[in-house]
Motif scaffolding. Sequence first.
Motif, PDB file in Angstrom:
ATOM      1  N   GLY A 321       1.072  -0.794   0.128  1.00  0.00           N
ATOM      2  CA  GLY A 321       0.128   0.137   0.043  1.00  0.00           C
ATOM      3  C   GLY A 321       0.983   1.010   0.013  1.00  0.00           C
ATOM      4  N   VAL A 322       2.410   1.410  -0.042  1.00  0.00           N
ATOM      5  CA  VAL A 322       3.139   2.057   0.904  1.00  0.00           C
ATOM      6  C   VAL A 322       3.970   2.345  -1.399  1.00  0.00           C
ATOM      7  CG1 VAL A 322       4.688   2.987   0.779  1.00  0.00           C
ATOM      8  CG2 VAL A 322       3.709   2.026   2.357  1.00  0.00           C
ATOM      9  N   SER A 323       4.014   3.819  -2.119  1.00  0.00           N
ATOM     10  CA  SER A 323       4.140   3.894  -3.706  1.00  0.00           C
ATOM     11  C   SER A 323       5.400   3.301  -3.304  1.00  0.00           C
ATOM     12  CB  SER A 323       4.264   4.985  -3.980  1.00  0.00           C
ATOM     13  OG  SER A 323       5.138   6.392  -3.242  1.00  0.00           O
ATOM     14  N   SER A 324       6.487   2.052  -3.778  1.00  0.00           N
ATOM     15  CA  SER A 324       8.099   1.688  -3.505  1.00  0.00           C
ATOM     16  C   SER A 324       9.108   3.191  -4.059  1.00  0.00           C
ATOM     17  CB  SER A 324       7.572   1.266  -5.075  1.00  0.00           C
ATOM     18  OG  SER A 324       8.862   0.133  -4.922  1.00  0.00           O
ATOM     19  N   PHE A 325       9.811   2.820  -2.770  1.00  0.00           N
ATOM     20  CA  PHE A 325      11.330   3.303  -3.300  1.00  0.00           C
ATOM     21  C   PHE A 325      11.751   3.529  -4.163  1.00  0.00           C
ATOM     22  CE2 PHE A 325      15.337   3.153  -3.386  1.00  0.00           C
ATOM     23  CZ  PHE A 325      16.025   4.860  -2.138  1.00  0.00           C
ATOM     24  N   ALA A 326      12.184   4.178  -5.536  1.00  0.00           N
ATOM     25  CA  ALA A 326      12.091   4.883  -6.530  1.00  0.00           C
ATOM     26  C   ALA A 326      13.267   3.952  -7.521  1.00  0.00           C
ATOM     27  CB  ALA A 326      12.952   6.008  -6.753  1.00  0.00           C
ATOM     28  N   THR A 327      14.377   3.602  -6.539  1.00  0.00           N
ATOM     29  CA  THR A 327      15.185   3.023  -7.644  1.00  0.00           C
ATOM     30  C   THR A 327      15.934   1.558  -6.221  1.00  0.00           C
ATOM     31  OG1 THR A 327      16.838   4.249  -6.220  1.00  0.00           O
ATOM     32  CG2 THR A 327      16.121   4.934  -8.606  1.00  0.00           C
ATOM     33  N   PRO A 328      15.221   0.872  -6.273  1.00  0.00           N
ATOM     34  CA  PRO A 328      15.868  -0.620  -5.022  1.00  0.00           C
ATOM     35  C   PRO A 328      16.146  -1.507  -6.656  1.00  0.00           C
ATOM     36  CG  PRO A 328      13.091  -0.685  -5.819  1.00  0.00           C
ATOM     37  CD  PRO A 328      13.547   0.478  -6.493  1.00  0.00           C
TER      38      PRO A 328
END
Length: 551
Positions: A321-328
């Motif tokens: 439900g959280v927007s993903s970290f940009a560059t994992p």
Amino acid sequence: MTGPRLELMWPGKDKFLVVPKDDAGKPVWVERDHPAASEVRLSDFTGAVGDVPEDPHGANLLFIGDSLDVLRILCEVPEYRSHYRGKIRLVYIDPPFNTGQAFEHYDDWMEHSTWLSFMRERLLQIRDLLAPDGSVWVHLDDAEQHRMRLLLDEVFGPANFVATVIWEKADSPRNSARQFSTDQDYVLVYSRDPDWSPNRLPRTAESDSIYTNPDDDPRGPWLPGDPYANKPYSKGLYTKTGPTGRAFTPPPGRYWRISEEKLDELDADGRIWWGPTGNARPSIKRYLSEVADLVPRTIWSKGDVGSNRTSKNEMRAIFTGVSSFATPKPERFMERVLRIGSNPGDIVLDCFAGSGTTAAVAHKMNRRWVTAELSTSTVEQFTLPRLAKVVHGEDPGGITKSVEWEGGGGFRTVTVGPSMYEDTPFGVLLAEWATNGRFARAVAGQLGFEFQEDAAPLCGVRGRMRLAVIDGAVGPEEIRQIVGALGEKERVTVVAKSVLAEAEATMKEISPGSRIRKAPRDLLTSGAERMRRRTEVGTRYTHESTEGPQS
Ligand SMILES: C[S@@+](CC[C@H](N)C(=O)[O-])C[C@H]1O[C@@H](n2cnc3c(N)ncnc32)[C@H](O)[C@@H]1O
């Protein structure tokens, strides 16, 4: 022979770059005698998750702060230095790529020169932290990888270049691309020493599947090996007759790889293959049971190590439900890096933590880890909760199943403090917080003394040199008291905010070899000199001991 070296130059290379915290403005260039160019900041343990060892410095560590401050702390503060300087087996960094983008969780935009200075300063510290059998892995894309290659040559030496790994990060083409749709990122791998040897990778079902057993050899599946070689060999020219009477000689310019006697010996042992009808050129069988693990290769496919989509999915599974970290990065990708460059128990460092993939994977693979992230919100939202889940066995995704991770261990959080100095129009002043115990601790770290809590009037030790820090003026009375507390053959460095006239004379008389330093002025000059010596490039770098600065 000495002379000009080949090196990448850029405007500002001789200056120091101050990076603001949490996007509070743009980076600025300052002269090398600016306090920021040499300051070793104070840091505080601010939390612990799971089981941690008694010595807090030896725990797995999540630093909240700028990577350069963290690297300097690890290199300079004695309590850290004894654990980390020259002892880190693998450094993986995935810094801002300088792509010109502003990501949701961080900005990725700097001038090329600014970016190069930013990276150079950090690489110089990383070099000192690496163990003699260590390696550094720098993850980039096309924006800066070509410049970084030259920079790494400068800092580590061209002989330490190991490989450029190409990672297939894209799942599918991006048809909206104006010119090409880019499929890959790069990881530049350098070693600390040219004799570095990587671990081999375990064989996979795919790599084993090319071995077959058409003649039911009891030694198991095998691959047909070329019997000829290009290298001249004195016993390598003969004619061999096969089981059906057909004669074989090496083609022009080639030789048998083994002598005729050896070939007969192998044939008698069933190790030569003459084809299904016995009429083919002989092949030397290479058995699966006798081949070593796999040497690492430079192209890493998405099928083997995952793609950007894989890592985004891993993030979504951890943080629903959280927007993903940009560059994992994918866990399987990191697993391969760590398998090649480290063993269980080794220390792994990543000073651009982001969502914490390196630390999470290192933890699951039983490595010790240190990681650092500048953005407090990234730490709170991603890095800290993700690593806590790994410790508590609440992260079933990524490599958890394949490495049979069930939870355990722990880590500490460490917060890097603000600068001890304030650059004002009236010169450099001490910050308001720099008083009493915190001032003493900050000075100890700055000058490379091990801090001593309960030794008043002394507060630090470095070999036979002791430290006393006075939050005010020092006069003859204080000097007598401090010198009276010294042991036999000990000397003292006294740091005070102001120095009364007779203090120096008293010190000279009762403890020659001891000295008085005025803060901040003398701290700045000695710090700048120490940092200049440590980060000089050009003289051949030899591995330093873990002893502290002696000045
Ligand atoms: C490309 S991301 C790293 C992603 C990470 N490998 C992962 O798997 O999540 C780069 C990270 O470096 C952080 N960063 C940027 N400048 C920094 C600095 N000076 N010190 C520490 N971290 C920094 C950014 O906030 C960002 O989280």
